[in-house]
Design an enzyme around this catalytic site. Structure first.
Site, short mmCIF file in Angstrom:
data_model
loop_
_atom_site.label_atom_id
_atom_site.label_comp_id
_atom_site.label_asym_id
_atom_site.label_seq_id
_atom_site.Cartn_x
_atom_site.Cartn_y
_atom_site.Cartn_z
N HIS A 268 9.56 -3.58 3.28
CA HIS A 268 9.07 -3.81 1.92
C HIS A 268 10.25 -4.08 0.97
O HIS A 268 10.17 -4.95 0.09
CB HIS A 268 8.35 -2.57 1.38
CG HIS A 268 7.09 -2.21 2.11
ND1 HIS A 268 6.99 -1.10 2.91
CD2 HIS A 268 5.89 -2.81 2.13
CE1 HIS A 268 5.76 -1.03 3.40
NE2 HIS A 268 5.07 -2.06 2.94
N MET B 182 0.85 -1.20 0.00
CA MET B 182 0.00 0.00 0.00
C MET B 182 0.88 1.25 0.00
O MET B 182 0.42 2.34 0.35
CB MET B 182 -0.94 -0.01 1.21
CG MET B 182 -1.89 -1.22 1.18
SD MET B 182 -3.40 -0.98 2.13
CE MET B 182 -2.73 -0.72 3.75
O1 PAF Z 1 -0.06 -5.84 3.70
C1 PAF Z 1 -0.48 -4.93 2.96
O2 PAF Z 1 0.20 -3.93 2.73
C2 PAF Z 1 -1.87 -5.04 2.37
O3 PAF Z 1 -2.75 -5.69 3.24
C3 PAF Z 1 -1.89 -5.70 0.98
C4 PAF Z 1 -1.42 -7.14 1.06
C5 PAF Z 1 -1.00 -4.92 0.03
C6 PAF Z 1 -3.31 -5.70 0.42
O4 PAF Z 1 -3.81 -4.41 0.28
#
Ligand code: PAF
Length: 275
Positions: free
Chosen positions: A33, A26
Site C-alpha cells: 500500500h 481497506m
Molecule cells: O483492494 C482493496 O483493498 C479493495 O478491494 C478496495 C479497492 C479498497 C475497495 O474496497
C-alpha cells in the site's frame, strides 16, 4: 495528515488542492500500500488515501468481521508515506441508507475470482465508484496483485467516462517472493514459510509454458494445481489467461498472465505473473 469524514467535510477539505491522486484501501496497511501512496505523489499535488472495510464486497462466510482493523498504526504509516488527506468514513457515512444501487460489472466479474466469490466485484465496483465520487481524483492507483480487480476498474472508468487515469502498480513482494497482502497476517509461522510456493509454482509454470507452448497449457495448469495440493494447499484455480480479457488464450501471440488462488489452512491467497 488531515483525516476527514463524513463526505461533505471531505469535499470541503479537498477544494482548491490542485490535481488529486487517490489510493483506496481497506486498511491494515503494508509496504505494498505504501508503495502506492509514494507513487501517487508522482501523479498529483495532493495525495488522498481512504480506509474503509467494504461490507458489500465480502460474501457470506468470508472474513468481513475478522478483517484486521488497525487504524492507529495505519495513520502513522500514511503520515510517514507523505499522504496529505485520509478519508476514513464510517459505515453510516458511506452507506447512510441500504445501498440498493450497484455497479454491475460485465461477465468478467464471474470468471476466476468471481466464480469463487460471487458478488465480490459488484461490491468492489460499487464502492470504488462511490469513493471516486467522494474524492473526485484525477488519478487513482491500484496494485496489480488484484489483477482482475484492476482490469474491472479500468473498464469501469473507460466505459463510464470517468475523468481520471487508472494507474496499475507492480506487486510488492517479501524477500522470499510472497506477494504482500493484508491476509498474510492470518498465516501461522509454518504456513508463512510455505506460502512462497505459490509464486514459485507460477514461475515454474511460466518457464514450462514458454518451453512447451500453448498446447501444453491445460496440462501445465493441472500440474501446477496438483503440485500445490500435494503440499497441503487447496487450489481454487491456476489459469493461463489473456491479459486483455482474462479469457483462455488460443495461441502465444497475445500477452498472457498466469493467475492463481489457493487456500493455505484458513487463508486464501491470490497471486499472478505476467508472461
Ligand atoms: O483492494 C482493496 O483493498 C479493495 O478491494 C478496495 C479497492 C479498497 C475497495 O474496497
Amino acid at each position: 495528515m488531515e483525516i476527514h469524514a463524513p463526505i461533505p467535510a471531505l469535499r470541503h477539505a479537498l477544494q482548491g488542492r490542485g490535481r488529486i491522486a487517490f489510493v483506496p484501501t481497506m486498511g491494515n496497511l503494508h509496504e505494498g500500500h505504501l508503495t502506492l501512496m509514494r507513487q501517487a505523489r508522482q501523479h498529483a499535488d495532493t495525495v488522498v488515501a481512504s480506509i474503509f472495510v467494504n461490507r458489500l464486497q465480502f460474501g457470506p462466510g468470508e472474513d468481513f468481521d475478522k478483517y484486521p482493523r488497525t487504524f492507529e498504526a495505519d495513520c502513522a504509516k500514511l503520515q510517514e508515506a507523505g499522504v496529505d488527506v485520509l478519508f476514513a468514513p464510517s459505515e453510516s457515512d458511506l452507506y447512510p441508507e441500504p445501498q440498493n444501487f450497484f455497479v454491475e460489472p460485465p461477465d468478467l466479474q464471474h470468471l476466476l475470482e468471481g466464480a469463487f466469490r460471487p458478488g465480490h466485484f459488484r461490491g468492489v465496483a460499487t464502492v470504488v465508484l462511490k469513493l471516486f465520487n467522494c474524492v473526485q481524483p484525477q488519478a487513482a492507483l491500484f496494485g496489480k496483485k488484484d489483477y482482475q480487480q484492476l482490469m474491472l476498474i479500468r473498464a469501469m472508468a473507460r466505459q463510464l467516462a470517468l475523468p481520471m487515469d487508472i494507474v496499475g502498480v507492480d506487486t510488492v513482494r517479501a524477500e522470499d517472493g510472497l506477494a504482500l497482502s493484508s491476509r498474510n497476517g492470518y498465516l501461522s509461522p509454518a504456513e508463512r514459510q510455505e506460502a512462497p510456493r505459490l509464486i514459485r509454482t507460477l514461475e515454474h509454470l511460466r518457464e514450462q509454458l514458454l518451453r512447451q507452448g500453448i498446447s501444453a497449457r491445460e496440462a501445465l495448469e493441472q500440474e501446477a494445481a496438483a503440485s500445490l495440493d500435494k503440499h497441503g494447499w487447496k487450489t481454487d484455480y491456476v489459469a493461463v489467461r489473456q491479459q486483455s480479457d482474462l479469457h483462455p488464450p488460443r495461441d502465444m501471440d497475445q500477452k498472457l498472465v498466469i493467475v492463481a488462488a489457493a487456500r493455505l489452512g484458513h487463508t486464501r491467497l491470490i497471486d499472478n505473473l505476467e508472461v
